[in-house]
Each structure stands twice: as structure tokens, then as C-alpha cells.
Design a protein around this motif. Structure first.
Motif, PDB file in Angstrom:
ATOM      1  N   ARG A   8       0.890  -1.032   0.120  1.00  0.00           N
ATOM      2  CA  ARG A   8      -0.021   0.053  -0.008  1.00  0.00           C
ATOM      3  C   ARG A   8       0.950   1.350  -0.046  1.00  0.00           C
ATOM      4  O   ARG A   8       0.446   2.143  -0.629  1.00  0.00           O
ATOM      5  CB  ARG A   8      -0.865   0.102   1.382  1.00  0.00           C
ATOM      6  CG  ARG A   8      -2.147  -1.030   1.095  1.00  0.00           C
ATOM      7  CD  ARG A   8      -3.101  -0.668   2.301  1.00  0.00           C
ATOM      8  NE  ARG A   8      -3.384   0.734   2.209  1.00  0.00           N
ATOM      9  CZ  ARG A   8      -3.952   1.321   3.424  1.00  0.00           C
ATOM     10  NH1 ARG A   8      -4.446   0.437   4.607  1.00  0.00           N
ATOM     11  NH2 ARG A   8      -4.499   2.619   3.559  1.00  0.00           N
ATOM     12  N   LEU A   9       1.784   1.143   0.714  1.00  0.00           N
ATOM     13  CA  LEU A   9       3.002   2.349   0.860  1.00  0.00           C
ATOM     14  C   LEU A   9       4.299   2.175   0.140  1.00  0.00           C
ATOM     15  O   LEU A   9       5.209   2.765   0.393  1.00  0.00           O
ATOM     16  CB  LEU A   9       2.950   2.459   2.374  1.00  0.00           C
ATOM     17  CG  LEU A   9       1.726   2.835   3.046  1.00  0.00           C
ATOM     18  CD1 LEU A   9       2.186   2.896   4.598  1.00  0.00           C
ATOM     19  CD2 LEU A   9       1.072   4.106   2.543  1.00  0.00           C
ATOM     20  N   LYS A  10       4.137   1.795  -1.200  1.00  0.00           N
ATOM     21  CA  LYS A  10       5.156   1.685  -1.682  1.00  0.00           C
ATOM     22  C   LYS A  10       6.119   2.807  -2.190  1.00  0.00           C
ATOM     23  O   LYS A  10       7.429   2.679  -2.171  1.00  0.00           O
ATOM     24  CB  LYS A  10       4.946   1.060  -3.372  1.00  0.00           C
ATOM     25  CG  LYS A  10       4.657  -0.336  -3.391  1.00  0.00           C
ATOM     26  CD  LYS A  10       4.207  -0.790  -4.693  1.00  0.00           C
ATOM     27  CE  LYS A  10       3.619  -2.411  -4.608  1.00  0.00           C
ATOM     28  NZ  LYS A  10       3.391  -2.790  -6.094  1.00  0.00           N
ATOM     29  N   ASN A  11       5.697   3.913  -2.239  1.00  0.00           N
ATOM     30  CA  ASN A  11       6.486   5.226  -2.483  1.00  0.00           C
ATOM     31  C   ASN A  11       6.741   5.890  -1.110  1.00  0.00           C
ATOM     32  O   ASN A  11       7.360   6.810  -1.189  1.00  0.00           O
ATOM     33  CB  ASN A  11       5.459   6.248  -3.228  1.00  0.00           C
ATOM     34  CG  ASN A  11       5.152   5.459  -4.656  1.00  0.00           C
ATOM     35  OD1 ASN A  11       6.043   4.833  -5.257  1.00  0.00           O
ATOM     36  ND2 ASN A  11       3.817   5.750  -5.091  1.00  0.00           N
ATOM     37  N   ASP A  12       6.418   5.374   0.114  1.00  0.00           N
ATOM     38  CA  ASP A  12       6.634   6.161   1.422  1.00  0.00           C
ATOM     39  C   ASP A  12       7.397   5.243   2.221  1.00  0.00           C
ATOM     40  O   ASP A  12       6.794   4.080   2.541  1.00  0.00           O
ATOM     41  CB  ASP A  12       5.195   6.437   2.003  1.00  0.00           C
ATOM     42  CG  ASP A  12       4.776   7.446   1.207  1.00  0.00           C
ATOM     43  OD1 ASP A  12       4.981   8.714   1.049  1.00  0.00           O
ATOM     44  OD2 ASP A  12       3.502   7.143   0.407  1.00  0.00           O
ATOM     45  N   PRO A  13       8.624   5.590   2.833  1.00  0.00           N
ATOM     46  CA  PRO A  13       9.282   4.639   3.801  1.00  0.00           C
ATOM     47  C   PRO A  13       8.418   4.739   4.970  1.00  0.00           C
ATOM     48  O   PRO A  13       7.702   5.690   5.213  1.00  0.00           O
ATOM     49  CB  PRO A  13      10.600   5.335   4.030  1.00  0.00           C
ATOM     50  CG  PRO A  13      10.394   6.721   3.450  1.00  0.00           C
ATOM     51  CD  PRO A  13       9.245   6.824   2.441  1.00  0.00           C
ATOM     52  N   PHE A  14       8.366   3.478   5.670  1.00  0.00           N
ATOM     53  CA  PHE A  14       7.705   3.572   6.966  1.00  0.00           C
ATOM     54  C   PHE A  14       8.187   2.592   7.995  1.00  0.00           C
ATOM     55  O   PHE A  14       8.982   1.769   7.473  1.00  0.00           O
ATOM     56  CB  PHE A  14       6.204   3.251   6.751  1.00  0.00           C
ATOM     57  CG  PHE A  14       5.737   1.806   6.132  1.00  0.00           C
ATOM     58  CD1 PHE A  14       5.860   0.813   7.041  1.00  0.00           C
ATOM     59  CD2 PHE A  14       5.709   1.526   4.990  1.00  0.00           C
ATOM     60  CE1 PHE A  14       5.617  -0.670   6.720  1.00  0.00           C
ATOM     61  CE2 PHE A  14       5.411   0.394   4.471  1.00  0.00           C
ATOM     62  CZ  PHE A  14       5.527  -0.716   5.380  1.00  0.00           C
ATOM     63  N   ILE A  15       7.689   3.015   9.283  1.00  0.00           N
ATOM     64  CA  ILE A  15       8.190   2.005  10.631  1.00  0.00           C
ATOM     65  C   ILE A  15       6.905   1.655  11.044  1.00  0.00           C
ATOM     66  O   ILE A  15       6.210   2.566  11.480  1.00  0.00           O
ATOM     67  CB  ILE A  15       9.253   2.768  11.313  1.00  0.00           C
ATOM     68  CG1 ILE A  15      10.288   3.075  10.680  1.00  0.00           C
ATOM     69  CG2 ILE A  15       9.316   1.921  12.571  1.00  0.00           C
ATOM     70  CD1 ILE A  15      11.400   3.985  11.399  1.00  0.00           C
TER      71      ILE A  15
END
Length: 250
Positions: free
Chosen positions: A168-175
Motif C-alpha cells: 500500500r505504501l510503496k512510495n513512502d518509507p515507513f516503520i
């Protein structure tokens, strides 16, 4: 003989190997939780990747791939007796094969199905209750923020939700931080890994994050129809134990 292991899935499977090829296990327990007794002997079994791989393949071939996934999901549960429930389940599975999934009234099968249901249900629920905040990303050259989500799930489900959010968040780095177990899913560009993580590793809030939180709270309160507020229903779909990590209910 009680077998003790290090808490890893490989360690658990190595205990299963020892149960069949060395001495039958009376029970399998995590070393850190085990309480010794004068009535039963115990032995620590060190994790062995080769032995664990043999058991892993045997479950997939002799029982089924789906039951292999079930065994792993149950292993991720917080049930204190999960190892012994799985030991009995695997023993029965090696006897009856893939048909074990149809033995719903069997107490061994039922106990494992209940554990699996709890893990699967929380996995589904968390996907809808996860809330992300924007944090400053000091490693980013273009100043792009990193998304952060704090969770305290009952079960060890990070691995089960990681792929969903990475897609879902391929374009956003997340933790996604499991605060209970001090580890996190760290993802960037659709790829992810799980690593140790604590509050001390957290960057500070990004620019405008507090304003976004206030906006979300106002939106949550504005769309509510006060005459139709149903606390019982709300607590059923959003259990109180999750509220401290929900922006709108802090």
C-alpha cells in the motif's frame, strides 16, 4: 523429558526433530518462561537450521502447505501453551495427513484452530486500526518524511501485516513499531525487513504533524452523529486496549 528452546521458530522445529529422532518430549517450553520441577527432567535444545528445515519440509509434504502456514501462525500467538498444542497437532497430522483440517471436533485440532483464529482476527483488525505519523527522516536527501506507526498487539503479527502495508505504501518509507516486543517492520520502496527497535530510535515529529493530528481529531468528532453514538459497538470494533495508539481517541 521437557525440551527447552530459545523462542525462535527454528528452535521449536528443532525440538520437534529431537522428539522424533532422540527422546520423546513430554512438553516444549521457552527457556525464559520455564519453571523447573523435581518431577520432570529438562534439556535445552539449541536451534539447528538443518534439522528445523527437515521438520518444516515434512510438515508441508506429509500434512499440507496450508497446515504448515497454520503451524506458523499459531506459533506467532501469545498463547502460553502454543508449543504443546502444536506438538500434539503435528503428531496427529503426521498420522492422518491433510485430513486433519476436517477434524473440527477433535480437541487437539480445535485448540489449534482457536489460536489461529485469534491471530488471524487481530491481523485483520490491525490493518484497519494502524495510524501513521510523519517523522523527520534525517537520512533523506530530499527531506521526505518517514511514516511511523506504534502498535501493541496481543500477538506477534508484524510479519503478517508487513506485506500488506509495504504494498500500500510503496512510495513512502515507513516503520511499524511493535512496542511490546521492541521490534519493527522497516520498509522502503516495497521491500521490508524486521529489526530490533525501541523508542530511543525514534526521530522527532515532522513539520505539520501536530496540525494533521488536530485536523484528524476534529474530522472524527465532526462526522459523528451524537444521537447515534453507541459505545458498546465502538468498543467491539475498536477495543479499548488499542485506543492509546489511535490518534482520534488519545
Amino acid at each position: 523429558m521437557d525440551y527447552l528452546y530459545d523462542g525462535t521458530f527454528e528452535g521449536f522445529l528443532t525440538c520437534i526433530f529431537a522428539h522424533y529422532y532422540e527422546e520423546r518430549a513430554a512438553g516444549i517450553y521457552r527457556l525464559e518462561n520455564y519453571q523447573s520441577s523435581l518431577l520432570s527432567a529438562s534439556r535445552f535444545i539449541a536451534a539447528d537450521e538443518e534439522k528445523a528445515a527437515k521438520v518444516y519440509e515434512a510438515i508441508g509434504k506429509k500434512i499440507s502447505k496450508e497446515n504448515l502456514r497454520r503451524v506458523y501462525r499459531v506459533f506467532l500467538s501469545s498463547d502460553e501453551e502454543k508449543e504443546n498444542k502444536l506438538l500434539r497437532y503435528i503428531q496427529l497430522g503426521f498420522q492422518v495427513g491433510p485430513g486433519i483440517s476436517l477434524l473440527h471436533s477433535d480437541p487437539v485440532v480445535f485448540a489449534v484452530q482457536q489460536c489461529e483464529h485469534k491471530v488471524s482476527y487481530e491481523t485483520h483488525r490491525i490493518k484497519g486500526l494502524a495510524r501513521f505519523s510523519a517523522l523527520k527522516n534525517s537520512a533523506s536527501e530530499n527531506g521526505k518524511e518517514i511514516l511511523y506507526c506504534c502498535l501493541e498487539p496481543d500477538h506477534d503479527i508484524l510479519e503478517l501485516i508487513a506485506g500488506h502495508f509495504a504494498d500500500r505504501l510503496k512510495n513512502d518509507p515507513f516503520i511499524i513499531h511493535d512496542k511490546t516486543r521492541n521490534k519493527a517492520v522497516i520498509s522502503q520502496g516495497g521491500s521490508w525487513c524486521i529489526a530490533g527497535f525501541t523508542d530511543q530510535d525514534l526521530p522527532i515529529l515532522g513539520v505539520g504533524e501536530r496540525e494533521y493530528r488536530d485536523l484528524w481529531k476534529n474530522y472524527f468528532e465532526t462526522i459523528a452523529i451524537r444521537e447515534r453514538i453507541n459505545p458498546k459497538c465502538q468498543k467491539r470494533f475498536m477495543p479499548v486496549r488499542y485506543w492509546k495508539n489511535l490518534t482520534e481517541l488519545r
